[in-house]
Design an enzyme around this catalytic site. Structure first.
Site, PDB file in Angstrom:
ATOM      1  N   TYR A 128       1.945  -2.801  -3.272  1.00  0.00           N
ATOM      2  CA  TYR A 128       2.710  -1.577  -3.541  1.00  0.00           C
ATOM      3  C   TYR A 128       4.212  -1.813  -3.431  1.00  0.00           C
ATOM      4  O   TYR A 128       5.012  -1.038  -3.960  1.00  0.00           O
ATOM      5  CB  TYR A 128       2.330  -0.447  -2.580  1.00  0.00           C
ATOM      6  CG  TYR A 128       0.921   0.067  -2.678  1.00  0.00           C
ATOM      7  CD1 TYR A 128       0.040  -0.373  -3.676  1.00  0.00           C
ATOM      8  CD2 TYR A 128       0.450   1.012  -1.766  1.00  0.00           C
ATOM      9  CE1 TYR A 128      -1.263   0.101  -3.739  1.00  0.00           C
ATOM     10  CE2 TYR A 128      -0.848   1.498  -1.840  1.00  0.00           C
ATOM     11  CZ  TYR A 128      -1.704   1.032  -2.825  1.00  0.00           C
ATOM     12  OH  TYR A 128      -2.993   1.513  -2.885  1.00  0.00           O
ATOM     13  N   HIS A 143      -7.896  -6.099  -1.018  1.00  0.00           N
ATOM     14  CA  HIS A 143      -7.529  -5.060  -1.989  1.00  0.00           C
ATOM     15  C   HIS A 143      -8.408  -5.050  -3.245  1.00  0.00           C
ATOM     16  O   HIS A 143      -8.825  -3.987  -3.720  1.00  0.00           O
ATOM     17  CB  HIS A 143      -6.066  -5.231  -2.387  1.00  0.00           C
ATOM     18  CG  HIS A 143      -5.449  -3.988  -2.936  1.00  0.00           C
ATOM     19  ND1 HIS A 143      -4.105  -3.759  -2.928  1.00  0.00           N
ATOM     20  CD2 HIS A 143      -5.996  -2.890  -3.508  1.00  0.00           C
ATOM     21  CE1 HIS A 143      -3.851  -2.575  -3.466  1.00  0.00           C
ATOM     22  NE2 HIS A 143      -4.986  -2.038  -3.835  1.00  0.00           N
TER      23      HIS A 143
END
Length: 267
Positions: free
Chosen positions: A39, A97
């Site tokens: 992110y 992830h």
């Protein structure tokens, strides 16, 4: 430890936008913050948390290891880097992830490294994200189902992911729903609008309450304080069995997140 039912997501939020979102959420009473290495906002999240004055022991912070850091020599150092950015000596939950693209790093390798991170006290709990049934089985074979706190997956009224949910439930693995509002698509759904009207609630509150009543955690994001406050009220909304049954009919297998370079063969 368990996975809190409601938190703040920070996907796609950057710079001052994410600082403001996290700061406003914490001021409203949010205590769960979800971020990730990819992110590119861990440092800003850490800044917002530090400036909030909320004691660390009241917070539940999640981050996720990016695919570039899956190898045994990179995973723990990358997590330590994340901790430095987040200004904490540990996170409460660390997830893989996405599956390793084309299986470049074996599940055995990255799950073992993740378990090592937990053993070192860098993270309280570990888990996975975007894992299929097959990948969950492989992860279980490495660390055991009890060690896998959650599988964070795309899950919303249009993609109810029932096969994955059923398998996870059978093995005591919690699901965390991301994109619970389907990028806002479900907010204008006629069925959800009718349910919202009956409860004097917003459509967002209905979708979030639906996922939580199924036993899933949710991590909606917002940049607007009024939406942050409104979403939080979903925690207290109780839908009827009829409401839940109506939403169950909306499933159409509509997957909105499936990047070609890393997406697995979905169930």
């Amino acid at each position: 430890m368990s996975i809190p039912a409601f938190g703040l997501g920070t996907f796609r939020l950057k710079d001052q936008v994410v600082i403001d979102s996290v700061r406003n959420a914490l001021a409203l009473g949010y205590r769960v913050i979800d971020t990730a290495q990819i992110y590119g906002n861990e440092a800003e999240v850490g800044q917002a948390i530090a400036e909030s004055g909320v004691p660390r022991d009241q917070l539940f912070i999640t981050t996720k290891i990016w695919v570039d850091n899956f190898s045994a020599d990179k995973l723990v150092p990358s997590l330590k880097d994340s901790l430095a950015k987040l200004r904490t000596d540990h996170v409460d939950l660390t997830l893989i992830h996405w599956p390793s693209p084309k299986g470049a790093v074996p599940v055995q390798e990255f799950m073992s490294a993740l378990a090592d991170a937990k053993a070192q006290g860098l993270t309280r709990q570990i888990g996975v994200s975007n894992f299929t049934i097959d990948l969950m089985q492989q992860a279980i074979a490495v660390v055991g189902a009890d060690a896998i706190a959650t599988n964070q997956v795309e899950l919303h009224p249009y993609l109810q992911n029932r096969k994955v949910a059923e398998f996870a439930d059978q093995h005591g693995i919690h699901l965390t729903s991301y994109m619970t509002l389907a990028y806002g698509k479900v907010l204008k759904d006629p069925v959800i609008e009718q349910i919202a009207a009956r409860h004097n609630a917003t459509t967002a509150q209905v979708a979030l309450a639906w996922a939580m009543q199924l036993g899933h955690a949710v991590i909606p994001s917002s940049t607007r304080p009024e939406n942050l406050a409104s979403n939080l009220k979903a925690v207290d909304l109780r839908l009827s069995n009829d409401d839940m049954a109506q939403i169950a009919t909306l499933d159409r297998g509509e997957r909105l997140t499936s990047p070609a370079s890393i997406a697995p063969a979905w169930d």
